[in-house]
Write a protein that holds these residues in place. Structure first.
Motif, PDB file in Angstrom:
ATOM      1  N   PRO A   4       0.846  -1.194   0.000  1.00  0.00           N
ATOM      2  CA  PRO A   4       0.000   0.000   0.000  1.00  0.00           C
ATOM      3  C   PRO A   4       0.884   1.248   0.000  1.00  0.00           C
ATOM      4  CG  PRO A   4      -0.595  -1.499   1.807  1.00  0.00           C
ATOM      5  CD  PRO A   4       0.710  -1.969   1.250  1.00  0.00           C
ATOM      6  N   THR A  62       6.056   8.759   1.515  1.00  0.00           N
ATOM      7  CA  THR A  62       7.322   9.313   2.005  1.00  0.00           C
ATOM      8  C   THR A  62       8.264   8.244   2.558  1.00  0.00           C
ATOM      9  OG1 THR A  62       6.346   9.863   4.155  1.00  0.00           O
ATOM     10  CG2 THR A  62       6.328  11.587   2.487  1.00  0.00           C
ATOM     11  N   ASP A  63       7.752   7.081   2.851  1.00  0.00           N
ATOM     12  CA  ASP A  63       8.616   5.926   3.129  1.00  0.00           C
ATOM     13  C   ASP A  63       8.700   5.006   1.909  1.00  0.00           C
ATOM     14  OD1 ASP A  63       9.533   6.312   5.813  1.00  0.00           O
ATOM     15  OD2 ASP A  63       7.550   5.762   6.561  1.00  0.00           O
ATOM     16  N   THR A  79       1.427  10.575   6.355  1.00  0.00           N
ATOM     17  CA  THR A  79       0.195  10.347   7.109  1.00  0.00           C
ATOM     18  C   THR A  79       0.482   9.592   8.414  1.00  0.00           C
ATOM     19  OG1 THR A  79      -0.205   8.199   6.048  1.00  0.00           O
ATOM     20  CG2 THR A  79      -1.095  10.161   4.942  1.00  0.00           C
TER      21      THR A  79
HETATM   22  C1  LIG Z   1      12.882  13.439   4.310  1.00  0.00           C
HETATM   23  C2  LIG Z   1      12.043  12.622   5.255  1.00  0.00           C
HETATM   24  C3  LIG Z   1      11.933  13.013   6.574  1.00  0.00           C
HETATM   25  C4  LIG Z   1      11.173  12.249   7.459  1.00  0.00           C
HETATM   26  N1  LIG Z   1      11.084  12.671   8.751  1.00  0.00           N
HETATM   27  C5  LIG Z   1      10.340  11.956   9.621  1.00  0.00           C
HETATM   28  C6  LIG Z   1      10.209  12.390  10.978  1.00  0.00           C
HETATM   29  O1  LIG Z   1      10.752  13.426  11.374  1.00  0.00           O
HETATM   30  N2  LIG Z   1       9.465  11.628  11.817  1.00  0.00           N
HETATM   31  C7  LIG Z   1       8.840  10.482  11.398  1.00  0.00           C
HETATM   32  O2  LIG Z   1       8.166   9.851  12.203  1.00  0.00           O
HETATM   33  N3  LIG Z   1       8.943  10.055  10.132  1.00  0.00           N
HETATM   34  C8  LIG Z   1       9.676  10.760   9.235  1.00  0.00           C
HETATM   35  N4  LIG Z   1       9.784  10.332   7.951  1.00  0.00           N
HETATM   36  C9  LIG Z   1       9.170   9.063   7.564  1.00  0.00           C
HETATM   37  C10 LIG Z   1       7.763   9.184   6.955  1.00  0.00           C
HETATM   38  O3  LIG Z   1       7.513  10.492   6.499  1.00  0.00           O
HETATM   39  C11 LIG Z   1       6.693   8.814   7.973  1.00  0.00           C
HETATM   40  O4  LIG Z   1       6.882   7.498   8.436  1.00  0.00           O
HETATM   41  C12 LIG Z   1       5.263   8.951   7.413  1.00  0.00           C
HETATM   42  O5  LIG Z   1       4.350   8.876   8.471  1.00  0.00           O
HETATM   43  C13 LIG Z   1       4.915   7.906   6.381  1.00  0.00           C
HETATM   44  O6  LIG Z   1       3.608   8.171   5.932  1.00  0.00           O
HETATM   45  P1  LIG Z   1       3.213   8.036   4.399  1.00  0.00           P
HETATM   46  O7  LIG Z   1       1.748   8.315   4.287  1.00  0.00           O
HETATM   47  O8  LIG Z   1       4.105   8.828   3.551  1.00  0.00           O
HETATM   48  O9  LIG Z   1       3.499   6.480   4.221  1.00  0.00           O
HETATM   49  P2  LIG Z   1       3.880   5.594   2.957  1.00  0.00           P
HETATM   50  O10 LIG Z   1       5.283   5.796   2.582  1.00  0.00           O
HETATM   51  O11 LIG Z   1       2.846   5.732   1.901  1.00  0.00           O
HETATM   52  O12 LIG Z   1       3.707   4.169   3.644  1.00  0.00           O
HETATM   53  C14 LIG Z   1       4.516   3.790   4.730  1.00  0.00           C
HETATM   54  C15 LIG Z   1       4.219   2.346   5.117  1.00  0.00           C
HETATM   55  O13 LIG Z   1       2.907   2.218   5.646  1.00  0.00           O
HETATM   56  C16 LIG Z   1       2.122   1.366   4.832  1.00  0.00           C
HETATM   57  N5  LIG Z   1       0.785   1.975   4.815  1.00  0.00           N
HETATM   58  C17 LIG Z   1       0.470   3.270   4.539  1.00  0.00           C
HETATM   59  N6  LIG Z   1      -0.848   3.478   4.727  1.00  0.00           N
HETATM   60  C18 LIG Z   1      -1.372   2.296   5.117  1.00  0.00           C
HETATM   61  C19 LIG Z   1      -2.702   1.863   5.477  1.00  0.00           C
HETATM   62  N7  LIG Z   1      -3.748   2.692   5.480  1.00  0.00           N
HETATM   63  N8  LIG Z   1      -2.873   0.561   5.833  1.00  0.00           N
HETATM   64  C20 LIG Z   1      -1.812  -0.290   5.856  1.00  0.00           C
HETATM   65  N9  LIG Z   1      -0.546   0.057   5.551  1.00  0.00           N
HETATM   66  C21 LIG Z   1      -0.337   1.336   5.178  1.00  0.00           C
HETATM   67  C22 LIG Z   1       2.817   1.293   3.505  1.00  0.00           C
HETATM   68  O14 LIG Z   1       2.561   0.089   2.831  1.00  0.00           O
HETATM   69  C23 LIG Z   1       4.268   1.386   3.939  1.00  0.00           C
HETATM   70  O15 LIG Z   1       4.725   0.151   4.414  1.00  0.00           O
HETATM   71  C24 LIG Z   1      10.525  11.081   7.020  1.00  0.00           C
HETATM   72  C25 LIG Z   1      10.619  10.696   5.688  1.00  0.00           C
HETATM   73  C26 LIG Z   1      11.373  11.454   4.798  1.00  0.00           C
HETATM   74  C27 LIG Z   1      11.467  11.040   3.370  1.00  0.00           C
END
Ligand SMILES: Cc1cc2nc3c(=O)[nH]c(=O)nc-3n(C[C@H](O)[C@H](O)[C@H](O)COP(=O)(O)OP(=O)(O)OC[C@H]3O[C@@H](n4cnc5c(N)ncnc54)[C@H](O)[C@@H]3O)c2cc1C
Ligand code: FES
Ligand code: FES
Lengths: 154, 289
Positions: B24, B29-30, B104
């Motif tokens: 998913p 961002t991850d 998120t």
């Molecule tokens: C430059 C940078 C800086 C960052 N700084 C921080 C920080 O300061 N603190 C921090 O905590 N994190 C940080 N992160 C990590 C990231 O931004 C967070 O973990 C963020 O919450 C991921 O959310 P996303 O919606 O982008 O997830 P995605 O990348 O879309 O998904 C992340 C994971 O969750 C799964 N997933 C997503 N939604 C669902 C759902 N509804 N049901 C089941 N699985 C799901 C995906 O399959 C994947 O395994 C950073 C990342 C970057 C690139």
């Protein structure tokens, strides 16, 4: 896969897009818009900042398929024909551009900041630009440019 | 590779069930970092950004906030600072503005990193993760049971995270994080605190100092015991309580030495963060009288 989206007000389409490809790759390599830069591909540098449906995002972290049907504005979309946007002109005049690699992302980010807040305090400028790295200028000229641009837009 | 773009929650659950090798993607961002660096090449991506249900939040009559998994950190900051002040504070420290607009809370939980910034506060407030599969329907997992190891969780392969359930704040909450600069840092260590005056309870949880985010149970019990007569009088925090609380928080951590910091530094930093945040939160509680 085929993707279609609006970029800088124009409807664009690309074929044979790889499903895991980023919006940044799509823009640069398939749509001929190399303004957004690829420096880290991991969200750290902000040089790929573009508007996606009105919000500034790192294009390297958006899957091309996620942009289907959405509206993207890149640095190429800021100027009005040959007339630079005041934010662009302010960057030039302040000497906020050295190698220029960070500049497209900063221009988009500052464009957004000043659209939301016409007269930001320095602390707010720093916070808004926290996701845009510059290895050349030391940021002082960039801050000058933002203040100058705010004045020009006022 | 396939790109699946379900337009509704039932379609998303069906796509999850039918594609065991899919990943998913919400804010990406991850996920996109892994793809860009070719660390992982899944059979398919399931794009959740077109599932409107995931971007909604609501408050039930009993005060439970149901925060859709797809609500961004930026929206938590702007829309939930009164109902979930601790989570809003934690959201403010995530990455950069560009990351907070996309990233998120559901994605933070999905990645289940020990350093995820949402996690300590979710533990401290006693939140639950609502997950669902097409085959078995929804279930709620207490956050305290959600993290099972470094980047692993209780989420089953056919499940998606639908929402986070957390009680609307009834007292002050805090989040504090140590890193090398103010923006764009993975926590060296972090700490979440929530006062629950109506229950006489203090929630305290640690990030980035153990294989999983972790509640500091002894510290919570100690604080509740020391404060038992003070909730109604809103008297001063007795001398030494905040410092002892900090020591107990540090003792609960199971940190390692790594590139971001040593175990000893993490313990020390945690004791300071815990002492400060308890002091701030209690002062805020007293001022609110
Ligand atoms: C430059 C940078 C800086 C960052 N700084 C921080 C920080 O300061 N603190 C921090 O905590 N994190 C940080 N992160 C990590 C990231 O931004 C967070 O973990 C963020 O919450 C991921 O959310 P996303 O919606 O982008 O997830 P995605 O990348 O879309 O998904 C992340 C994971 O969750 C799964 N997933 C997503 N939604 C669902 C759902 N509804 N049901 C089941 N699985 C799901 C995906 O399959 C994947 O395994 C950073 C990342 C970057 C690139
Ligand atoms: S290339 Fe996207 S943030 Fe660096
Ligand atoms: S001008 Fe070279 S990186 Fe900013």
């Amino acid at each position: 896969m085929r993707v279609h989206l609006t970029v800088n007000g124009e409807r664009r389409q690309a074929d044979d897009v790889w499903e895991g490809e980023s919006l940044l790759y799509l823009l640069r390599e398939r749509l001929g818009l190399p303004g957004s830069k690829n420096a880290c591909e991991q969200g750290e540098c902000g040089s790929c900042s573009v508007y996606l449906d009105g919000e500034v995002v790192c294009a390297c972290l958006v899957a091309a398929g996620q942009a289907v049907g959405r509206e993207v504005v890149t640095v190429e979309g800021l100027a009005d024909g040959a007339d630079l946007h005041p934010v662009q002109q302010a960057f030039l005049d302040a000497g906020a551009v050295q190698c220029g690699f960070c500049t497209p992302g900063l221009l988009v980010t500052v464009h957004d900041l000043l659209a939301r807040d016409a007269a930001p305090e320095d602390a707010e400028i720093r916070e808004a630009l926290a996701g845009n790295l510059c290895r050349c200028t030391g940021y002082e000229k960039i801050l000058d440019a933002v203040r100058d641009a705010a004045g020009r837009l006022a | 590779m396939e790109f699946l773009a379900p337009g509704s929650w039932p379609d998303a659950l069906a796509a999850r069930a039918e594609n065991p090798g899919a990943v998913p993607i919400a804010g990406g961002t991850d996920v996109m970092v892994d793809l860009n660096f070719d660390r992982h090449r899944p059979d398919a991506l399931i794009d959740l950004t077109r599932v409107g249900e995931l971007r909604e939040w609501s408050v039930a009559e009993d005060g439970t906030v149901r925060l859709g998994a797809g609500v961004s950190f930026a929206r938590v900051m702007s829309e939930l600072s009164a109902l979930a002040p601790g989570l809003a504070m934690a959201s403010r420290t995530v990455g950069s503005p560009q990351i907070r607009v996309r990233g998120t809370v559901g994605g933070n939980l999905g990645s289940a990193s020990p350093a995820g910034d949402a996690h300590p506060v979710l533990l401290a407030v006693g939140a639950a993760v609502e997950v669902e599969s097409a085959a078995r329907g929804p279930r709620a997992i207490p956050v305290s049971e959600f993290f099972t190891g470094v980047k692993t969780s209780a989420l089953e392969p056919d499940e998606l995270i639908s929402a986070v359930l957390l009680p609307a704040a009834t007292g002050p909450q805090q989040f504090a994080k140590v890193g090398t600069r103010n923006a764009m840092v993975i926590a060296v260590t972090s700490f979440g605190l929530a006062l629950h005056p109506e229950q006489g309870r203090v929630g305290a949880a640690i990030g980035s100092a153990a294989p999983t985010p972790l509640s500091a149970v002894d510290a919570q019990d100690y604080a509740a015991g020391e404060l038992v007569d003070l909730w109604s009088s809103r008297g001063e925090l007795p001398g030494g309580v905040a410092a002892r609380f900090g020591e107990l928080v540090a003792a609960a951590a199971r940190p390692i030495d790594d590139v971001r910091g040593t175990a000893a530094y993490r313990r020390h930093a945690l004791s300071v963060l815990a002492r400060r945040t308890l002091t701030w939160a209690w002062d805020e509680y007293r001022r609110a009288a």
